[in-house]
Scaffold this motif. Structure first.
Motif: not given
Ligand code: B12
Ligand SMILES: Nc1nc2c(ncn2[C@@H]2O[C@H](COP(=O)(O)OP(=O)(O)O)[C@@H](O)[C@H]2O)c(=O)[nH]1
Ligand SMILES: [Mg+2]
Lengths: 367, 133
Positions: A220-231, A296-309
């Motif tokens: 479990a990491t904080r970033f793996s799912a985020l990176y998948q969504a980004l990809d 860049a992390h914030e931008a990734a959160l926003v672009a993927t919808g992860f921020l709200r999640l």
């Protein structure tokens, strides 16, 4: 002059005294805070909430001072909540983080508040979440939270921050083990401070290796799912031959993607881990790059919808936690203690069975 | 409701003597207060801004350089300018007895010179807060 209406209008105007006094109400758990928090509820959710965590002495306060400088030079208004421990014996505290940031005391685009843990475990004070809401409503663009820094028990920050910066340093010896244990669960952005010291390159290599191992093992990491969504977003982009509007407006593909180290071990899919950034907080070296990475992390959160999640998950957790707190407090009253004792006697004397007693207690707590 | 006394321990001016300020900071912490220390070389403006942001009950300034007659009243003026009248302000350090009445007239509630036991300071603070505990 400090009725809740004037506090609220003061907060909205960014008036330091109203902000400060409201935080005090929150710290004292004064019932008057409820009206303030209710009124500002519609104003919050705009700030980027950044947590700075890492062992005591790793340079969190010094780094925060330099982050303030860098963010101010980018035109952003920044508030800091700096948490230090209260003495368990006297309840007193020396809140020393401000010393390192005090040069910003004249800048009205910066607000610094020191908070004592007041017995709360988990790396933050009880008042931190609501302090962040007040800062948010006051229109600060970035809110930095410096945690106490006691290693593995720093769990609260991941429930509050959008972006958690984990600060490591060379020369910690065995302590690095403590960081290792929790490293992938806690951090979004990884920083090795005191890069001017011997051994910093080794720490960077070790952290990279840990992150890679975590990804390969599916930990479990904080970033793996985020990176998948980004990809996935990027793949859509490539097939459509254009940038998705959200991603391009956030500058995600100009900078964000470049900051992840992609490696392809034989027989594996591309392995993406966050960059590990060396900084020397004393001089400010590396801090601009660290800010790029945080943004860049914030931008990734926003672009993927992860921020709200993420905020949604955090709020669910906070609601549950606050309820548990209330229930615990209701068990503290004198009447309740007598009721508990009576029910325990009843179970002991076999007049009632355990779950019957529990049901009665539950009923009277709800009533 | 939990109520803690919050104190800003400040070193205004270019004075580098910080032992006394640190002794006071520790004593107040041990008395159960929350102490925010500004560090050395603060302008009066920085002291007052920090006091506002930290919403302290007390500003405790330490000066050993001899600049007290200028710096203490300057902090009081800034507080007045900003209409802050509910913060207790005390001072300490190497301060000649002759200067103390003038400082008190400027609004410094009490001045603690070398040799004063820290218990005296603690008691004074507890008994003279301007905001109710
Ligand atoms: C130690 C010392 C130093 C050390 C300081 C180390 C440090 N990091 O603090 C060093 C060697 C660096 C030093 C340097 C200098 N010093 Co010197 N120093 C002293 C000395 C001998 C003792 C001060 C001390 O630490 N006392 C121990 C602490 C615990 O006591 P305290 O600070 O007085 O605090 C107590 C009370 O005053 C009170 N208190 C103090 N602050 C506060 C605040 C509050 C809110 C409260 C409630 C109470 C309170 O409570 C404390 C506990 O009881 C004094 C002489 C003296 N006897 O005071 C000279 C003295 C202060 N120094 C002096 C001078 C001139 C200097 C130098 C300019 C010398 C030079 N020419 O280079 C430099 C300047 C340095 C600088 N950058 O400012 C003069 C100041 C003269 C003046 N006021 O007009 C003094 C008085 C010596 C003298 N008689 O001439 N100094
Ligand atoms: N050599 C070196 N020392 C640093 C650096 N950053 C901070 N420090 C020092 O480390 C100590 C602890 O710093 P601080 O910011 O208070 O750490 P915190 O407890 O994590 O907030 C201080 O003495 C700093 O001056 C750095 O980049 N290099
Ligand atoms: Mg710190």
């Amino acid at each position: 002059m400090y009725d809740s209406a004037s506090l609220v209008s003061g907060i909205r105007k960014g008036d330091p005294r109203s902000i400060a006094r409201s935080i005090t109400l929150v710290e004292r758990e004064d019932p008057a805070r409820l009206a303030v928090l209710k009124a500002i509820n519609a104003d919050i959710g705009h700030a980027h909430i950044v947590g700075i965590t890492g062992p005591p002495g790793s340079g969190k306060s010094t780094l925060t001072d330099k982050l303030l400088k860098e963010l101010r030079s980018r035109g952003r208004r920044v508030a800091v909540a700096a948490i230090d421990p209260s003495s368990p014996f006297t309840g007193g505290a020396i809140l020393g983080d401000r010393i390192r940031m005090q040069r910003h005391a004249d800048d009205d685009g910066v607000f610094i508040r020191s908070l004592a843990t007041r017995g709360h475990l988990g790396g933050l004070s009880r008042a931190t979440t609501e302090t962040v809401r007040i800062f948010d409503a006051a229109g600060f663009d970035d809110i930095i939270i410096e945690t106490v820094g006691v290693g593995q028990s720093e769990v609260d920050i991941v429930r509050l921050a959008d972006t958690v910066v984990l600060v490591s340093v060379p020369g910690l010896g065995d302590d690095i083990q403590a960081i290792k244990a929790g490293v992938m669960e806690i951090g979004d952005v990884f920083c090795v401070n005191k890069a001017d010291r011997d051994g910093s390159e080794r720490v960077i290599r070790e952290i990279r290796a840990m992150l890679e191992a975590a990804v390969m093992n599916g930990a479990a990491t904080r970033f793996s799912a985020l990176y998948q969504a980004l990809d996935q977003l990027k793949a859509v982009d490539r097939t459509e031959g254009q940038s998705s509007p959200r991603a391009s407006s956030s500058g995600l593909f100009d900078q964000g993607a470049a900051h992840h180290i992609a490696r392809q071990p034989p027989g594996h899919d591309a392995l993406e881990i966050p960059a590990v950034i060396p900084t020397t907080a004393e001089t400010g070296d590396g801090v601009s790059r660290l800010v790029d990475e945080i943004k860049a992390h914030e931008a990734a959160l926003v672009a993927t919808g992860f921020l709200r999640l993420r905020r949604h998950e955090n709020l669910s957790w906070e609601l549950g936690n606050a309820l548990a707190d209330r229930v615990l407090r209701r068990l503290e009253g004198e009447d309740r203690k007598i009721e508990l004792a009576d029910l325990a006697s009843a179970v002991l004397d076999k007049r009632k069975d355990f779950y019957e007693a529990l049901g009665i207690l539950e009923g009277s707590l709800a009533g | 409701m939990e109520r803690k006394i919050r104190v800003l321990v400040a070193k205004p001016g270019l004075d580098g003597h910080d032992r006394g300020a640190k002794v006071i900071a520790r004593a107040l912490r041990d008395a159960g207060m929350e102490v925010i220390y500004t560090g050395l070389r603060q302008t009066p403006e920085q002291v007052v801004n920090a006091a506002i942001q930290e919403d302290v009950d007390v500003i405790a300034m330490s000066i050993l350089s001899g600049a007290h007659n200028h710096l203490f009243p300057r902090v009081m003026d800034l507080l007045k300018e900003k209409k802050i009248d509910d913060v207790l302000v005390v001072g300490g350090g190497v301060i000649p007895d002759d200067d103390i009445p003038g400082l008190k007239a400027a609004g410094i509630a009490e001045v603690f010179t070398p040799g004063t036991p820290t218990t005296t300071t603690i008691e004074f603070i507890r008994n003279n807060l301007k905001r109710k505990v």
